[in-house]
Motif scaffolding. Sequence first.
Motif, PDB file in Angstrom:
ATOM      1  N   PHE A 143       0.830  -1.208   0.000  1.00 45.63           N
ATOM      2  CA  PHE A 143       0.000   0.000   0.000  1.00 45.63           C
ATOM      3  C   PHE A 143       0.864   1.257   0.000  1.00 45.63           C
ATOM      4  O   PHE A 143       0.623   2.196  -0.770  1.00 45.63           O
ATOM      5  CB  PHE A 143      -0.922  -0.015   1.220  1.00 45.63           C
ATOM      6  CG  PHE A 143      -1.478   1.337   1.570  1.00 45.63           C
ATOM      7  CD1 PHE A 143      -2.488   1.910   0.811  1.00 45.63           C
ATOM      8  CD2 PHE A 143      -0.978   2.052   2.655  1.00 45.63           C
ATOM      9  CE1 PHE A 143      -2.992   3.171   1.125  1.00 45.63           C
ATOM     10  CE2 PHE A 143      -1.471   3.299   2.978  1.00 45.63           C
ATOM     11  CZ  PHE A 143      -2.484   3.863   2.210  1.00 45.63           C
ATOM     12  N   SER A 144       1.878   1.312   0.851  1.00 46.51           N
ATOM     13  CA  SER A 144       2.731   2.510   0.916  1.00 46.51           C
ATOM     14  C   SER A 144       3.495   2.704  -0.388  1.00 46.51           C
ATOM     15  O   SER A 144       3.701   3.847  -0.825  1.00 46.51           O
ATOM     16  CB  SER A 144       3.706   2.403   2.095  1.00 46.51           C
ATOM     17  OG  SER A 144       4.662   1.378   1.880  1.00 46.51           O
ATOM     18  N   GLU A 145       3.903   1.609  -1.011  1.00 44.81           N
ATOM     19  CA  GLU A 145       4.617   1.731  -2.288  1.00 44.81           C
ATOM     20  C   GLU A 145       3.702   2.264  -3.382  1.00 44.81           C
ATOM     21  O   GLU A 145       4.124   3.086  -4.212  1.00 44.81           O
ATOM     22  CB  GLU A 145       5.212   0.374  -2.675  1.00 44.81           C
ATOM     23  CG  GLU A 145       6.368  -0.059  -1.779  1.00 44.81           C
ATOM     24  CD  GLU A 145       6.862  -1.450  -2.099  1.00 44.81           C
ATOM     25  OE1 GLU A 145       6.154  -2.171  -2.847  1.00 44.81           O
ATOM     26  OE2 GLU A 145       7.943  -1.831  -1.595  1.00 44.81           O
ATOM     27  N   ARG A 146       2.445   1.815  -3.395  1.00 44.59           N
ATOM     28  CA  ARG A 146       1.490   2.337  -4.377  1.00 44.59           C
ATOM     29  C   ARG A 146       1.239   3.830  -4.136  1.00 44.59           C
ATOM     30  O   ARG A 146       1.148   4.622  -5.086  1.00 44.59           O
ATOM     31  CB  ARG A 146       0.166   1.570  -4.296  1.00 44.59           C
ATOM     32  CG  ARG A 146       0.233   0.145  -4.780  1.00 44.59           C
ATOM     33  CD  ARG A 146      -1.166  -0.423  -5.040  1.00 44.59           C
ATOM     34  NE  ARG A 146      -2.035  -0.329  -3.869  1.00 44.59           N
ATOM     35  CZ  ARG A 146      -2.110  -1.248  -2.916  1.00 44.59           C
ATOM     36  NH1 ARG A 146      -1.336  -2.333  -2.985  1.00 44.59           N
ATOM     37  NH2 ARG A 146      -2.939  -1.115  -1.909  1.00 44.59           N
ATOM     38  N   ALA A 147       1.140   4.208  -2.871  1.00 45.83           N
ATOM     39  CA  ALA A 147       0.901   5.614  -2.546  1.00 45.83           C
ATOM     40  C   ALA A 147       2.070   6.485  -2.974  1.00 45.83           C
ATOM     41  O   ALA A 147       1.877   7.574  -3.541  1.00 45.83           O
ATOM     42  CB  ALA A 147       0.645   5.758  -1.045  1.00 45.83           C
ATOM     43  N   MET A 148       3.290   6.022  -2.711  1.00 44.45           N
ATOM     44  CA  MET A 148       4.460   6.806  -3.103  1.00 44.45           C
ATOM     45  C   MET A 148       4.574   6.897  -4.619  1.00 44.45           C
ATOM     46  O   MET A 148       5.002   7.926  -5.162  1.00 44.45           O
ATOM     47  CB  MET A 148       5.716   6.182  -2.502  1.00 44.45           C
ATOM     48  CG  MET A 148       5.770   6.224  -0.972  1.00 44.45           C
ATOM     49  SD  MET A 148       5.662   7.891  -0.295  1.00 44.45           S
ATOM     50  CE  MET A 148       7.243   8.542  -0.811  1.00 44.45           C
TER      51      MET A 148
END
Length: 689
Positions: free
Chosen positions: A566-571
């Motif tokens: 999730f954090s990688e998609r957000a970044m």
Amino acid sequence: MKQAFSAAVLKWRYLTSILVLALCAWLVTGTAEPSFDTDYRVFFDDDDPQLLAHESIEREFTKSQTLLFIVESLGGELFTAEHLHALQDLTREVWRLPYVMRVNSLSNYQHTSAEGDELWVEDLIDEPLTYSEQELAGKRAIVMAESELRGILISDSASVTMVAAYVDLDRAEESVSAKKELVQRARALARDFEDRYPQLKLRLNGQVAVDYALEETATDDAANVEFRMLLALLVLMALLLRSVAATIGSVVVMLATVAAAAGLTSLLYGSFNAINISSLYVVVMLSILDCIHVLSAYFSRLAAGDEKRGAMRNSIEKNLEPLFLTTLTTSIGFGAMNFSASPPFREFGTVTALSVWLALVLTLTLLPAIVLLFPGKAPARAPVTGLVTWLQSVFPRASRWYMPAGFLMIAVFLPLAFTNVADDDLMEAFYEDAPIRQSADFAEKHLAGYAFVEFSLRGEGPNSVTTPEFLHQVEEFVEWLEAEPDVLHVSSFSRVVKRLSKSMHGDDEAWYRIPEDPRATAEYVLVYESSVPPGLDLQDSVNLDKSALRVTAYLRSISSVAGIAFSERAMAFLQDQNAIVKAEAASPFLMFAHIGQENIRSMLIGCIIVSLFVCLTMIVTFRSLILGTLCMIPNLMPAVLAFGLCGLFVGEVNMGGALVFTIALGIVVDDTIHFVVGYRRLRRETSLT
């Protein structure tokens, strides 16, 4: 050499016993007073990228260390005069707790309204006992319509709310004692609150409460599990060895080793934590195993007619090689923990690797000195003798099936073991009936979950976050977050700006939007900040020079793998926003997700490397490539079976699983080496006769 060593040990047994006991006493008394460190930061190196990102966000905004008071109305609705008065009372009491720097609740929520060009900012709940039914309904409508509140500070059913205290324990002289003081006072406050308002139930949660619960769990386990383990070992030794001397000697050796291991931990690292305290459990088992090997051979020789001194000398000679090899391989096995990415796991490995050598020294010096003080009498026939005799007769008859069955099991379970996903969840450290676990599950069901990810979004310079272009891109990001299936709620400064715009235009929903004039946004924010009381400003979402803001995404209970994804998609989404010059994602949840993944991978790789090194050690020791290699099969079989079954029924392995694998490897290697050394000795004796 063995004969000379055993003779010297027995000759100087009292002197060596005094020396090793003096060493243990120095380790215990010559170190700092042990403490228990509950700060989650101990799991990370000082240069850990996730920790640095988290601390960077905390320096610019309000610290995210929280103590949450979750309030449930047992009768349903919270929006009654009595319940709102109780909530207001609780908010005031929470403000009085030590180290609290900010408190957010429904009662002090800063509601905005406007008269002409004047913006009014005031507590949403003022004098609840004077409210009419119409006023209560109006307050309820305001709360349930606010996206900043619904799902975060109030549940959809309006029966659960939360008072969130933000604390700064860094300013305390001793953060460990400060955390204990804070949680204990919070618990006392909760008990008093429930006594005064029996229709309301209060639950504690938040990072501070979770940290302290980890300490309580670890210390309770250290007391209860250690005591039960000691009791079980005493009973087993009494039943199997049937000797007062053996029981007393083993217990003294075990206690001295555990005390030395505890002192060693304090000397090297200054404090215990939830992981390195596990070394004491392992030391108990390994020290008893060493004693059992020596005592078994000793009583065997007594039963054969040897006098006690000769029997002990023979036992030491017989066990010296296997004990040394098992200690060497066990210390190497636990040394694999130094491949871990997390300091407490490295501490656990180092302390255990050193303590097993202390256990060996104490077994070879203190145990003979104690046992020889008692009469050299062979114990009565052990209750398992019949079972052993039966096994000795059964095993040879079926021996041809052992190896094919073993290879078949490896062929079946090894592929299943590789289907496991490395994953971790902090709440799984607690039993399902633990109050902190129940509180977290309840909060996730009714409010925002305990897992969240914070995003620091930086503009081109001071006041850049109030520009329309920047805020529009932030709002796009917020909408993208809200569309993510794992996101429950999002908190953002952009929503505050939209609310202020709406308030300044007569609460017209059409004006719930980002102002196109940057001066209007700056004026709204300036008026708002000058109107709120101390501690309730916008620093939790905007830094001082308005060059960066914080967006918080509250997540449902998800795995660490899903959290990282999730954090990688957000970044990746933020990389396409040109007004956002720099973005960082961090939070304790994300930190543990990353360290869990890195730790599991590094530890498993370390275990593989150490397994190969142990295999090489066996090959050199036994001077046989075939024998040394085959010895690794029974050592790895338990792990293959365990991880294979885990892959079949669970599908994931966490840091605890990797830790158990390391412990099991050390213990199984111990048994294998004793078996092989005994087998080689019998072969030599048979060939000589």
